[in-house]
Design an enzyme around this catalytic site. Structure first.
Site, PDB file in Angstrom:
ATOM      1  N   LYS A 163      -4.863   4.702   3.388  1.00  0.00           N
ATOM      2  CA  LYS A 163      -4.140   3.628   2.711  1.00  0.00           C
ATOM      3  C   LYS A 163      -4.694   3.479   1.302  1.00  0.00           C
ATOM      4  O   LYS A 163      -5.902   3.291   1.123  1.00  0.00           O
ATOM      5  CB  LYS A 163      -4.281   2.307   3.473  1.00  0.00           C
ATOM      6  N   ASP A 217      -3.407  -3.887   9.771  1.00  0.00           N
ATOM      7  CA  ASP A 217      -3.324  -4.605   8.491  1.00  0.00           C
ATOM      8  C   ASP A 217      -4.203  -5.855   8.487  1.00  0.00           C
ATOM      9  O   ASP A 217      -3.725  -6.988   8.511  1.00  0.00           O
ATOM     10  CB  ASP A 217      -1.878  -4.958   8.138  1.00  0.00           C
ATOM     11  N   TRP A 218      -5.497  -5.625   8.371  1.00  0.00           N
ATOM     12  CA  TRP A 218      -6.496  -6.695   8.379  1.00  0.00           C
ATOM     13  C   TRP A 218      -6.979  -7.054   6.971  1.00  0.00           C
ATOM     14  O   TRP A 218      -8.046  -7.643   6.806  1.00  0.00           O
ATOM     15  CB  TRP A 218      -7.678  -6.277   9.248  1.00  0.00           C
ATOM     16  N   GLU A 219      -6.224  -6.731   5.959  1.00  0.00           N
ATOM     17  CA  GLU A 219      -6.668  -6.933   4.577  1.00  0.00           C
ATOM     18  C   GLU A 219      -6.932  -8.395   4.229  1.00  0.00           C
ATOM     19  O   GLU A 219      -7.730  -8.693   3.348  1.00  0.00           O
ATOM     20  CB  GLU A 219      -5.624  -6.373   3.610  1.00  0.00           C
ATOM     21  N   ASN A 230       0.816  -1.212   0.000  1.00  0.00           N
ATOM     22  CA  ASN A 230       0.000   0.000   0.000  1.00  0.00           C
ATOM     23  C   ASN A 230       0.848   1.259   0.000  1.00  0.00           C
ATOM     24  O   ASN A 230       1.974   1.261   0.493  1.00  0.00           O
ATOM     25  CB  ASN A 230      -0.906   0.035   1.242  1.00  0.00           C
ATOM     26  N   GLN A 246      -8.542   5.695  11.678  1.00  0.00           N
ATOM     27  CA  GLN A 246      -7.979   6.420  12.812  1.00  0.00           C
ATOM     28  C   GLN A 246      -6.451   6.368  12.781  1.00  0.00           C
ATOM     29  O   GLN A 246      -5.852   5.338  12.490  1.00  0.00           O
ATOM     30  CB  GLN A 246      -8.486   5.780  14.104  1.00  0.00           C
ATOM     31  N   ASP A 247      -5.827   7.488  13.090  1.00  0.00           N
ATOM     32  CA  ASP A 247      -4.376   7.529  13.287  1.00  0.00           C
ATOM     33  C   ASP A 247      -4.108   7.225  14.757  1.00  0.00           C
ATOM     34  O   ASP A 247      -4.438   8.012  15.634  1.00  0.00           O
ATOM     35  CB  ASP A 247      -3.840   8.913  12.912  1.00  0.00           C
ATOM     36  N   VAL A 248      -3.519   6.074  15.026  1.00  0.00           N
ATOM     37  CA  VAL A 248      -3.282   5.683  16.424  1.00  0.00           C
ATOM     38  C   VAL A 248      -1.978   6.255  16.957  1.00  0.00           C
ATOM     39  O   VAL A 248      -1.642   6.052  18.135  1.00  0.00           O
ATOM     40  CB  VAL A 248      -3.295   4.147  16.586  1.00  0.00           C
ATOM     41  N   ASP A 292      -2.882 -12.492   9.183  1.00  0.00           N
ATOM     42  CA  ASP A 292      -1.586 -11.843   8.945  1.00  0.00           C
ATOM     43  C   ASP A 292      -0.974 -11.474  10.297  1.00  0.00           C
ATOM     44  O   ASP A 292      -0.463 -10.375  10.495  1.00  0.00           O
ATOM     45  CB  ASP A 292      -1.770 -10.606   8.072  1.00  0.00           C
TER      46      ASP A 292
END
Length: 361
Positions: free
Chosen positions: A57, A248-250, A37, A118-120, A224
């Site tokens: 992303k 990253d749960w894609e 990405n 969200q930006d963590v 992943d």
């Protein structure tokens, strides 16, 4: 209308004209890392769904490092839905003692392959911490393993209990998640060959692993679950672990729980062998104990062992830890795990470890 989200100019046009966001001056920063990405951090003057800093992303159709390794851009839809599902079921997946979270999914644009979340914040991955000199303490490693084990067990419970609901059925259609696993499994034979290993069990195991991941509907899996996708958040004194973020749960899909087991535990074995034995072992033991305590279905140790073996053969060479002889030794350990799994040998090296450590509940 489509925008070139690989460039800052295209991104700004998309954010301001298409989404009508008020982007802060110098508020756009491209983030490094990531295999597939283009990822941006965006600061805003006015909040978007309650957030003044967001992550965008933009999915690419291939690996950053290998344009021949194709991966469908529709994977972002599954990540967005996974973030929504996990957030909506946070009370079932966690409790007052669970510190695992996922970023909030804010928007998905199928036309522009854009996922906003969200930006963590800026923090290091578990991979960063276990490869640091010195690495994290064994106590922190154990806490991470315990937390991840409980969370993943509850995710697997949730997936089994809700597989007939439409928002869960959606994940059965993650063909990208299935074919990506297939592509990775296809590296097992050539990776073993790099170290002079030609074992007749390899094509048999690859066939079984591929058939299972392409067809299994057993439960919802993260798919992943390795140290590069786990962010650790500490307090301001950098002493107390306050939050663990899974990102990253894609590839999230319905599939075999042994895939999640193989990824995380395989990583633990790699860390123990090539980085710090106590850290890797502590994390593995805590994961197994916590997973076994929380999961409602019995662990299939043969499949978990095969998953670990696959991880060792697929990733030992890729990580380039240790020297050639040490890597060869560990790839052989992965192949031996295939034999253990094939024979359902509870006395095998890896299987016996799993059985022993999971029983300490």
């Amino acid at each position: 209308m489509t925008f070139d989200l690989k460039t800052e100019e295209g991104l700004l046009s998309y954010l301001t004209k298409h989404l009508s966001l008020d982007v802060a001056p110098n508020g756009v920063k491209r983030l490094s890392g990531g295999f597939v990405n283009v990822t941006w951090r965006v600061g805003l003057n006015a909040p978007y769904h309650g957030h003044t800093s967001i992550i965008l992303k933009h999915a690419q159709p291939h690996l950053s490092s290998d344009i021949d390794f194709k991966i469908g851009v529709e994977r972002s839809a599954y990540e967005y839905q996974a973030l929504k599902i996990v957030s909506a079921n946070s009370s079932l997946l966690g409790s007052s003692d669970i510190r695992v979270s996922v970023p909030e999914g804010l928007h998905y644009d199928v036309v522009n392959n854009a996922l906003i979340m969200q930006d963590v914040g800026t923090m290091k991955t578990l991979l960063d911490y276990v490869t640091a000199k010195p690495p994290i303490s064994a106590e922190i490693a154990s806490l991470v393993g315990s937390q991840i084990g409980a969370f993943i067990a509850r995710l697997h419970n949730l997936g089994r209990e809700n597989k007939d609901k439409d928002d869960f059925k959606f994940f059965s259609g993650n063909i990208v998640g299935r074919t990506t696993a297939d592509q990775l499994y296809q590296t097992i034979i050539p990776n073993a060959a790099k170290y002079g290993i030609d074992d007749p069990i390899l094509p048999i195991v690859v066939k079984e692993l591929v058939e299972e991941v392409m067809n299994s509907e057993e439960t919802l899996i993260m798919a992943d679950l390795w140290s590069g996708n786990i962010l650790l958040q500490f307090d301001e004194n950098s002493t107390e672990l306050t939050r663990i973020w899974l990102v990253d749960w894609e590839l999230c899909k319905y599939g075999p729980p042994s895939l999640d087991m193989g990824y995380f535990l395989g990583d633990c074995f790699l860390v123990a062998r090539f980085q710090d034995q106590l850290v890797g072992t502590s994390m593995r033991q805590a994961y197994l104990k916590s997973y076994a305590r929380n999961v409602k279905e019995p662990i299939n140790y043969a499949k978990a062992t095969a998953g670990i073996g696959a991880h060792l053969v697929m990733w030992t060479d890729f990580m380039k830890w240790g020297n050639d002889e040490e890597r060869e030794e560990f790839v052989k350990k992965g192949v031996e795990a295939f034999h253990e799994a094939n024979e359902d040998n509870r006395n095998g090296e890896i299987t016996s470890i799993l059985v022993k450590e999971a029983s300490r509940t």
